[in-house]
Design a protein around this motif. Structure first.
Motif, PDB file in Angstrom:
ATOM      1  N   VAL A  21       0.815  -1.215   0.000  1.00 35.89           N
ATOM      2  CA  VAL A  21       0.000   0.000   0.000  1.00 35.89           C
ATOM      3  C   VAL A  21       0.850   1.267   0.000  1.00 35.89           C
ATOM      4  CG1 VAL A  21      -2.129   1.040   0.831  1.00 35.89           C
ATOM      5  CG2 VAL A  21      -1.628  -1.322   1.389  1.00 35.89           C
ATOM      6  N   THR A  40      -0.334   5.509  -3.312  1.00 35.35           N
ATOM      7  CA  THR A  40      -1.779   5.498  -3.546  1.00 35.35           C
ATOM      8  C   THR A  40      -2.245   6.633  -4.447  1.00 35.35           C
ATOM      9  OG1 THR A  40      -1.869   6.559  -1.413  1.00 35.35           O
ATOM     10  CG2 THR A  40      -2.566   4.284  -1.505  1.00 35.35           C
ATOM     11  N   CYS A  41      -1.544   7.791  -4.377  1.00 31.12           N
ATOM     12  CA  CYS A  41      -2.046   8.950  -5.134  1.00 31.12           C
ATOM     13  C   CYS A  41      -2.110   8.684  -6.632  1.00 31.12           C
ATOM     14  CB  CYS A  41      -1.203  10.188  -4.847  1.00 31.12           C
ATOM     15  SG  CYS A  41      -1.159  10.600  -3.117  1.00 31.12           S
ATOM     16  N   ILE A  64      -4.773   6.151  -7.868  1.00 33.44           N
ATOM     17  CA  ILE A  64      -6.144   6.609  -8.064  1.00 33.44           C
ATOM     18  C   ILE A  64      -6.217   7.643  -9.191  1.00 33.44           C
ATOM     19  CG2 ILE A  64      -8.064   7.815  -6.959  1.00 33.44           C
ATOM     20  CD1 ILE A  64      -7.122   6.534  -4.327  1.00 33.44           C
ATOM     21  N   VAL A  95       7.728  12.372  -5.491  1.00 32.23           N
ATOM     22  CA  VAL A  95       7.309  12.157  -4.108  1.00 32.23           C
ATOM     23  C   VAL A  95       6.472  10.884  -3.972  1.00 32.23           C
ATOM     24  CG1 VAL A  95       7.494  14.479  -3.181  1.00 32.23           C
ATOM     25  CG2 VAL A  95       5.518  13.871  -4.548  1.00 32.23           C
ATOM     26  N   CYS A 104       5.967   7.451  -2.787  1.00 38.55           N
ATOM     27  CA  CYS A 104       6.728   6.810  -1.709  1.00 38.55           C
ATOM     28  C   CYS A 104       7.275   5.441  -2.093  1.00 38.55           C
ATOM     29  CB  CYS A 104       5.971   6.775  -0.388  1.00 38.55           C
ATOM     30  SG  CYS A 104       4.216   6.804  -0.519  1.00 38.55           S
ATOM     31  N   PHE A 110     -11.340   5.750  -5.698  1.00 32.15           N
ATOM     32  CA  PHE A 110     -11.300   5.302  -4.302  1.00 32.15           C
ATOM     33  C   PHE A 110     -12.033   3.970  -4.154  1.00 32.15           C
ATOM     34  CE2 PHE A 110     -10.676   9.898  -3.282  1.00 32.15           C
ATOM     35  CZ  PHE A 110      -9.577   9.775  -2.464  1.00 32.15           C
ATOM     36  N   PHE A 144     -10.199   0.986  -5.799  1.00 30.50           N
ATOM     37  CA  PHE A 144      -9.014   0.696  -5.002  1.00 30.50           C
ATOM     38  C   PHE A 144      -9.410  -0.027  -3.720  1.00 30.50           C
ATOM     39  CE2 PHE A 144      -5.161   2.500  -2.609  1.00 30.50           C
ATOM     40  CZ  PHE A 144      -4.350   1.468  -3.055  1.00 30.50           C
ATOM     41  N   GLY A 145     -10.471   0.444  -3.072  1.00 30.21           N
ATOM     42  CA  GLY A 145     -10.951  -0.195  -1.849  1.00 30.21           C
ATOM     43  C   GLY A 145     -11.342  -1.639  -2.095  1.00 30.21           C
ATOM     44  N   ILE A 172      -8.257  -3.786  -2.658  1.00 28.78           N
ATOM     45  CA  ILE A 172      -7.556  -4.042  -1.394  1.00 28.78           C
ATOM     46  C   ILE A 172      -8.296  -5.124  -0.604  1.00 28.78           C
ATOM     47  CG2 ILE A 172      -6.947  -3.050   0.854  1.00 28.78           C
ATOM     48  CD1 ILE A 172      -5.062  -2.003  -1.063  1.00 28.78           C
ATOM     49  N   LEU A 196      -1.965   0.483   5.341  1.00 27.31           N
ATOM     50  CA  LEU A 196      -1.243   1.616   4.780  1.00 27.31           C
ATOM     51  C   LEU A 196       0.237   1.463   5.062  1.00 27.31           C
ATOM     52  CD1 LEU A 196      -2.215   4.074   3.211  1.00 27.31           C
ATOM     53  CD2 LEU A 196      -1.940   5.392   5.297  1.00 27.31           C
ATOM     54  N   THR A 202      -6.986  13.751  -6.049  1.00 23.65           N
ATOM     55  CA  THR A 202      -6.421  12.598  -5.351  1.00 23.65           C
ATOM     56  C   THR A 202      -4.920  12.713  -5.132  1.00 23.65           C
ATOM     57  OG1 THR A 202      -6.154  11.232  -7.317  1.00 23.65           O
ATOM     58  CG2 THR A 202      -8.232  11.055  -6.164  1.00 23.65           C
ATOM     59  N   PRO A 235      -9.891  -1.289   3.321  1.00 20.87           N
ATOM     60  CA  PRO A 235     -10.905  -1.258   2.250  1.00 20.87           C
ATOM     61  C   PRO A 235     -12.102  -0.373   2.573  1.00 20.87           C
ATOM     62  CG  PRO A 235     -10.143  -3.485   2.612  1.00 20.87           C
ATOM     63  CD  PRO A 235      -9.534  -2.657   3.695  1.00 20.87           C
ATOM     64  N   LEU A 269     -11.278   3.264   2.341  1.00 18.69           N
ATOM     65  CA  LEU A 269     -11.230   3.759   0.968  1.00 18.69           C
ATOM     66  C   LEU A 269     -12.628   3.947   0.394  1.00 18.69           C
ATOM     67  CD1 LEU A 269      -8.214   1.697  -0.320  1.00 18.69           C
ATOM     68  CD2 LEU A 269      -8.421   4.175  -0.425  1.00 18.69           C
TER      69      LEU A 269
END
Lengths: 235, 205, 390
Positions: A24, A27-28, A31, A109, A111, A182, A185-186, A189, A206, B22, B180, B183
């Motif tokens: 994880v 993430t930016c 999405i 930037v 990560c 979002f 992605f959720g 995950i 995270l 985002t 999850p 998000l």
């Protein structure tokens, strides 16, 4: 390292240690640029190129860079390679350059890249670091492709910009917007949690442990517990 | 004045950095569990965004552009931001220890926050102001844009910390617990912000 | 230990910065020309957009020509020219690219950058296509976006003029103010470079429509677009007009002899638009008027001043307007405020009752109607004043 373990350095990033779905990180862009496959693939490959180059250079310099200024040094090296990729894309792939816009510069930037510099390249030999960069970069690309595939197929009714019959007339428009990002992605995950549970591993959370700033986070009173830690394992 | 108001309102509501562009997702997901942390982080981001814009705008316009060094933007900006954050921390610690105690802990987190670098680069990008596209904001507009982007970040953090405190309970299906469902909640909050879409054009018609 | 550590840290960080910058500079040297070429190709696409069918675009050095100041760049093609212009509309920085073909017609326009408020520039361009230098002034402005559309029209006109100049022709690029100033300096050499002001005429000077007083040096009169200079003592200087010297030399005496006396209008049933009246020895009247423009009748939603337009006008005893002047106005900036320009209010000079209807201001109906209504009241007032023997 024997040949097998070299291969595993590359392939671990694909699924086992996928930087997006398992660690994880990053993430930016995951999405932001996954509204279409074209953007996802080009972002993934651009980040892979930066990751390989920065891992190589940081690994070569790992004994020279003083510990105290290692983060600024890493950032300068990464930002340099990002700019390099930006210039090359602007010159030779102007359409993709326009498409990715500011997110290209923001690879700096991301990560994943700083994380791999800190966790791997600064502790391992150049060849391994390059392979790690390749694996993590491709893992990042694979994750972006998964996201983009769902969002483009169902959000736009297209695949790689080509219309899909039926789906083209029945699109779920919001998938191409940030809420859709979002949501997808959720869900992915959650899928990753299911797979991890089957293998008896902890669920993804995270990426604090992998983040070079984790130490700062903890000193700031933000514990791992705050970092969206899953409670799944405790039940 | 109207122009500045449009820039401010659209950067808070319509082009919200977290929920629409985002960017800055890590702190948004990571530090939004407790409302006091969310507020502290949000205020620190507003502060750093404004200071970073005040520092990078002159660097770009008076140092890089006249010398044909525009291509060093990314590398110079990230260094300026990193140095600035260090500097702010030292100054706060020495002169305003109260504020340092409240915000100081969040400052180092922000160095590699992509929303901060994003704002400083976006200042030179395209902006739609009342139906017109402006390429490159002037100094005053940039500061307003930075303040608005920071406010938008704070707003998103505070709203989201309120939402989060209610979602992660025992009724949540097991596989969705933790990240999850967080998000998916973010998706719903972001969906709400999507509703601000046309508001600015009609508000300032 | 800490100190020595810091030194090596700083050196390593600096070296890394320098090496990365150097690397970027090298790559930039390779990619910058490629990027520039691609952007030029894109810009050429825009050139072809405003000059369809134009080929072989080539940028000209504008410093070699005397062109209108708004022209910032010129491209020559087989079929015409493309001009890059920069003008100030509602705010500065309205940049427009304009194509003009070999026949001197506008072929297309494209707004390159703009900070205008209403976006009128994006639609106004279409109305300029096909216009020539002879027709462009007749193009209406956009109501509510007068500044933007006027600036746009100016950019198009400048481009058309520039195309004539580049084709080897000559164009008078002076503004009306500059032409006036140059003409005055020509006919009254003593006046060159000095300030002058338009004389508000209260006497009937026959054919002479405008008189300018130049400090203490004398007068310049305008008739039919030509000028003549007269010293204070009546000596006629350069005379470009068809007027006789006798007529001209009498002008200073007439102007200096006229004395105004206040007329008591109480008890007379004349329009309340008229606030005061004066009379000359020769029987002409001077009225002060209070016109209700946008400031009084406008839509309060858009912010109105609540103040009238103050107008001064002189009328001969037989009902011909001798002169007209806007003394004070609080109309919308850039729209109704046009009524304070000489080329607006001077249109009233020479008019008689019932002939005012064509005096308009595009986009400022309230202002123009209120102004015209107030001025139209003077004719009735003159009749009543004469009946009352005043």
């Amino acid at each position: 390292m024997d040949k097998n373990s070299k291969l595993s350095v590359v392939t671990k990033g694909f699924l086992k240690e996928n930087p997006v779905f398992v660690l994880v990180l990053g993430t930016c862009p995951t999405i932001a640029v996954t509204t279409g496959l074209v953007g996802a693939v080009s972002m993934g490959l651009a980040a892979t190129a930066v990751l390989i180059c920065s891992n190589l250079v940081i690994s070569l310099l790992r004994n020279i860079i003083p510990d105290k200024v290692r983060i600024p040094c890493f950032i300068v090296i990464i930002a340099g390679f990002v700019t390099l990729v930006q210039m090359l894309m602007h010159a030779y792939l102007p359409d993709l350059y326009e498409l990715l816009g500011i997110y290209l510069a923001l690879i700096t930037v991301n990560c994943i890249i700083l994380g791999r510099a800190e966790m791997f390249a600064s502790k391992n030999r150049p060849l391994d670091s390059v392979l790690d960069g390749l694996g993590m970069g491709l893992g990042f690309t694979i994750a972006l492709i998964c996201m983009a595939l769902i969002r483009e197929v169902f959000g736009k009714g297209q695949i790689w910009g080509v219309d899909i019959p039926f789906l083209k007339d029945h699109t779920i428009g919001f998938l191409t917007k940030s809420p859709g990002g979002f949501l997808v992605f959720g869900l992915l995950i959650a899928l990753s949690t299911v797979i991890a549970a089957k293998q008896g591993k902890p669920a993804p959370k995270l990426g604090c442990a992998q983040c070079p700033q984790a130490g700062i986070c903890r000193s700031a009173g933000v514990t791992d517990d705050d970092c969206a830690k899953t409670e799944g394992g405790n039940d | 004045m109207k122009e500045l108001l449009i820039i401010l309102m659209s950067s808070v509501l319509v082009d919200n950095y977290v929920l629409s562009k985002t960017l800055g997702i890590c702190p948004f997901l990571g530090v939004s569990k407790k409302i006091d942390q969310a507020v502290g982080m949000g205020i620190a981001v507003i502060f750093v965004m404004i200071m970073a814009t005040a520092a990078t705008w002159p660097v770009q316009v008076y140092l890089l552009d006249p010398n044909g060094l525009g291509y060093l933007q990314t590398i110079v900006f990230i260094l300026v931001i990193a140095a600035l954050v260090q500097f702010i921390e030292i100054v706060l610690k020495k002169f305003i220890p109260g504020l340092h105690k409240a915000l100081g802990v969040y400052l180092p987190l922000i160095t590699t926050n992509c929303a901060v670098l994003g704002v400083t680069i976006d200042n030179f990008g395209n902006h739609s102001v009342g139906g017109e596209i402006i390429t490159g904001l002037n100094f005053g507009q940039s500061l307003v844009y930075a303040a608005g982007s920071g406010l938008g970040f704070l707003l998103a953090m505070v709203l989201f910390s309120g939402v989060r405190s209610r979602i992660d309970g025992p009724t949540t299906p097991k596989v969705f617990r933790g990240l999850p469902v967080t998000l998916i909640a973010a998706s719903v909050v972001s969906l709400a912000f999507l509703g601000f879409g046309g508001i600015i054009d009609n508000l300032f018609k | 230990m800490k100190r020595s550590f810091s030194w090596s840290s700083i050196i390593v960080l600096s070296v890394i910065c320098l090496v990365m910058s150097g690397l970027l500079a090298v790559v930039n040297g390779i990619t910058a020309p490629v990027i520039k070429k691609a952007e030029d190709a894109k810009a050429n696409g825009a050139l072809a957009e405003v000059l369809p069918g134009g080929t072989g675009f080539e940028e000209l050095d504008i410093s070699e020509y005397t062109l209108p100041s708004s022209i910032t760049g010129v491209y020559r093609a087989d079929g015409g020219h493309v001009f890059k212009t920069s003008v100030t509309g509602y705010s500065s920085g309205l940049q427009i690219m304009i194509g003009v073909n070999g026949a001197g017609e506008v072929t297309g326009t494209k707004v390159l950058s703009s900070s205008e408020t209403l976006g009128a520039e994006n639609t106004y361009g279409a109305t300029t296509v096909g216009q020539t230098v002879a027709t462009i002034d007749g193009l209406d402005t956009v109501a509510g976006a007068t500044k933007t559309s006027t600036a746009f029209r100016q950019a198009v006109k400048d481009s058309l003029n520039a195309s004539i100049i580049l084709g080897g022709g000559t164009v008078d690029l002076r503004t009306p103010e500059e032409i006036l100033k140059d003409s005055i300096a020509e006919v009254l050499p003593a006046a060159a470079g000095k300030d002058f002001e338009k004389v508000f005429l209260v006497e009937d000077l026959g054919e002479i429509k405008n008189v300018y007083k130049v400090g203490t040096d004398g007068y310049v009169v305008e008739f039919d677009g030509a000028y003549a200079g007269i010293s204070n003592d009546g000596t006629v200087g350069v005379n470009n007009t068809t007027l006789s010297s006798d007529k001209l030399s009498a002008v200073p005496a007439i102007l200096e002899a006229s004395v105004l006396t206040d007329v008591d209008i109480s008890g007379l049933e004349i329009s309340d638009k008229i606030t005061s009246v004066q009379k000359t020895a020769s029987g002409n009247y001077v009225f002060m008027l209070k016109a209700s423009g946008f400031g009084i009748n406008g839509d309060a939603e858009y912010g109105i001043s609540g103040l009238p337009i103050i107008v001064k006008t002189s009328v001969s005893a037989d009902g011909v307007i001798l002169d007209c002047l806007t003394v004070e106005q609080h109309e919308s900036d850039g729209i109704g405020s046009v009524c304070e320009n000489a080329d607006y209010y001077s249109k009233y000079a020479g008019r008689t009752e019932g002939t005012l209807d064509d005096i308009q201001i595009a986009g400022a109906t309230y202002t123009a109607n209120g102004y015209r209504t107030a001025v139209s009241k003077v004719f009735e007032a003159v009749r009543k004043l004469k009946e009352a023997g005043k």
